[in-house]
Enzyme design. Structure first.
Site, mmCIF file in Angstrom:
data_model
loop_
_atom_site.group_PDB
_atom_site.id
_atom_site.type_symbol
_atom_site.label_atom_id
_atom_site.label_comp_id
_atom_site.label_asym_id
_atom_site.label_seq_id
_atom_site.Cartn_x
_atom_site.Cartn_y
_atom_site.Cartn_z
ATOM 1 N N ARG A 245 47.932 70.570 56.817
ATOM 2 C CA ARG A 245 47.065 71.735 56.964
ATOM 3 C C ARG A 245 45.944 71.658 55.940
ATOM 4 O O ARG A 245 46.171 71.337 54.773
ATOM 5 C CB ARG A 245 47.857 73.037 56.774
ATOM 6 C CG ARG A 245 48.889 73.294 57.854
ATOM 7 C CD ARG A 245 48.231 73.581 59.207
ATOM 8 N NE ARG A 245 49.217 73.658 60.293
ATOM 9 C CZ ARG A 245 48.923 73.977 61.546
ATOM 10 N NH1 ARG A 245 47.668 74.231 61.884
ATOM 11 N NH2 ARG A 245 49.866 74.028 62.461
ATOM 12 N N GLU A 273 37.951 75.321 60.733
ATOM 13 C CA GLU A 273 37.914 74.508 61.946
ATOM 14 C C GLU A 273 37.296 75.305 63.093
ATOM 15 O O GLU A 273 37.577 76.495 63.224
ATOM 16 C CB GLU A 273 39.333 74.056 62.318
ATOM 17 C CG GLU A 273 39.947 73.123 61.273
ATOM 18 C CD GLU A 273 41.340 72.635 61.653
ATOM 19 O OE1 GLU A 273 41.894 73.105 62.682
ATOM 20 O OE2 GLU A 273 41.880 71.784 60.938
ATOM 21 N N HIS A 292 41.445 67.454 64.254
ATOM 22 C CA HIS A 292 42.741 68.126 64.402
ATOM 23 C C HIS A 292 43.417 67.706 65.715
ATOM 24 O O HIS A 292 43.786 68.545 66.540
ATOM 25 C CB HIS A 292 42.591 69.650 64.338
ATOM 26 C CG HIS A 292 43.881 70.334 63.958
ATOM 27 N ND1 HIS A 292 43.925 71.517 63.256
ATOM 28 C CD2 HIS A 292 45.182 70.009 64.175
ATOM 29 C CE1 HIS A 292 45.180 71.883 63.060
ATOM 30 N NE2 HIS A 292 45.961 70.978 63.618
#
Length: 334
Positions: A245, A273, A292
Site C-alpha cells: 500500500r 491513485e 496498481h
C-alpha cells in the site's frame, strides 16, 4: 448439502466473466432456489440499497463495483462472499460485530501479487526503465558498462509476512536468496517452515538487505512507517519495491531518495491513485512503475472466483469458511 434460501449476486457485467466465467457462474446459480443478479455497473447507492432490500438475500455475492452496505442490513442477510480483497469499503466493523459473516479472496491471489513483486525486483536490478527510456527515446546502446545486477544470491528483506510474502518466498527459491522478514507474526516455526530469518526492527531489515520488498498492510500502526531514514539505509544500487500500500511509505521522502538516483525503486501502489499525470516519479530512469495492477490479472481472476464458490459450498454445508474476516482481521488489514 442445505441450499441457502436466496442469493443476490451484486456484481457488474464486466466483473462476472472475469471472476465467474461459466460454468462457475452456473455453479453459483445452482446453489439456491432463489437466485438474483444486480448488475452494479454505474449503479447509485440508493438503487443498490433498494435492490438489496427487495431481494433480502441470505447471501450477498459482491465485488469491486458493489456499493457500501447500508448500516441497517436486510433481515435475512447472513453472509457476504466478497470476490475481491479489502472489504472496508463494503462492510463496517459494526456489521461484523452484529454477526455478519464476511469472506474475501483470501490467499487465492497471493501468487499473482508475488509475481508482480518479482517483476519489479528484476526490472530494477536489470535497470528496465533506464534501458526502455534510453533505447526507445534516445536510440542509446551501452552494453560495455550496463550497471545491472542479478537476483541470484541477493539478500532480500520482506516487510510483512502474509499470503503474498509467503508465495514470494517460493518464487525466490530458484534464485537462492537469503531472505529475512520483519513482521509481528513470524515465530521460530514459521522461520523453519519457510526458510527465512526473522529480524526485530525495520532498521535491520533495510540495512542488511540488497532488496527490500514492502508487503505490510495499511493500518494506523503502519501508515508512513517507511521513513526517509530507513530508505537511506539501503546501499547504493540496492532496490526498494512496494506492491503493498502506498501510504505505508512517506512518499515525499521516497521521491527525494528516488530523485538522487542512488537506489532503484519499483512501485505498483501510491499514496494518491491514480498517480497524477505530473508526478515527478514519472520518467525517472531508476523507477519502475505499474498502475496498481499487482492483483490478479484478468486471466487469473477466476482463481478468486473458484475460491469464493468453494466458500459458498462450505457455507451451504455448514463447514468452516476460508478467508474469513473476523474483527481482528478487519482491524489489522488494509
Amino acid at each position: 448439502m442445505t441450499r441457502p434460501a436466496s442469493l443476490l449476486a451484486a456484481i457488474s457485467a464486466n466483473e462476472q466473466p472475469d471472476f465467474l466465467p461459466e460454468p462457475l457462474f452456473a455453479d453459483v446459480r445452482a446453489l439456491t432456489p432463489k437466485f438474483s443478479w444486480c448488475d452494479t455497473t454505474g449503479i447509485s447507492l440508493e438503487a443498490f440499497h433498494r435492490a438489496l432490500r427487495e431481494a433480502n438475500p441470505e447471501i450477498l455475492l459482491a465485488c469491486w463495483r458493489t456499493p457500501p452496505l447500508p448500516a441497517e442490513l436486510p433481515p435475512a442477510l447472513r453472509y457476504v462472499c466478497y470476490l475481491a480483497g479489502s472489504v472496508k469499503t463494503l462492510v463496517s466493523r459494526a456489521h461484523l460485530e452484529r454477526g455478519l459473516r464476511v469472506t474475501n479472496w483470501g490467499g487465492s491471489i497471493g501468487r499473482m501479487v508475488a509475481e508482480c513483486a518479482l517483476f519489479h525486483t528484476l526490472s530494477c536490478l536489470r535497470r528496465g526503465t533506464h534501458w526502455a527510456l534510453t533505447m526507445h527515446r534516445e536510440g542509446g546502446w551501452d552494453n560495455d558498462n550496463p550497471q545491472t545486477a542479478s537476483l541470484f544470491g541477493q539478500r532480500v528483506g520482506l516487510h510483512g509476512f502474509g499470503p503474498v510474502a509467503r508465495e514470494l518466498v517460493g518464487l525466490l527459491q530458484p534464485f537462492h536468496c537469503a531472505i529475512s522478514v520483519c513482521a509481528p507474526d513470524v515465530d521460530a516455526e514459521t522461520e523453519r517452515r519457510y526458510g527465512v530469518r526473522a529480524v526485530s526492527t525495520l532498521e535491520t531489515l533495510f540495512a542488511e538487505n540488497d532488496v527490500v520488498i514492502e508487503l505490510a498492510p495499511l493500518i494506523p500502526a503502519t501508515t508512513g512507517i517507511i521513513t526517509e531514514k530507513l530508505l537511506r539505509l539501503i546501499r547504493p544500487g540496492g532496490v526498494f519495491v512496494n506492491v503493498g500500500r502506498g501510504a505505508v511509505v512517506d512518499e515525499a521522502a521516497l521521491l527525494r531518495v528516488a530523485q538522487e538516483g542512488k537506489i532503484r525503486i519499483g512501485l505498483d501502489v501510491f499514496a494518491v491513485e491514480p498517480l497524477p499525470a505530473d508526478s515527478p516519479f514519472r520518467g525517472l530512469p531508476n523507477v519502475s512503475l505499474t498502475p496498481h495492477i499487482a492483483g490478479p490479472t484478468p486471466d487469473r481472476r477466476r482463481d478468486a472466483g473458484e475460491f469464493s464458490v468453494a466458500n459458498l459450498r462450505a457455507y451451504a454445508a455448514g463447514r468452516p469458511l476460508q478467508g474469513l474476516i473476523t474483527e481482528r482481521v478487519y482491524d489489522t488489514s488494509t
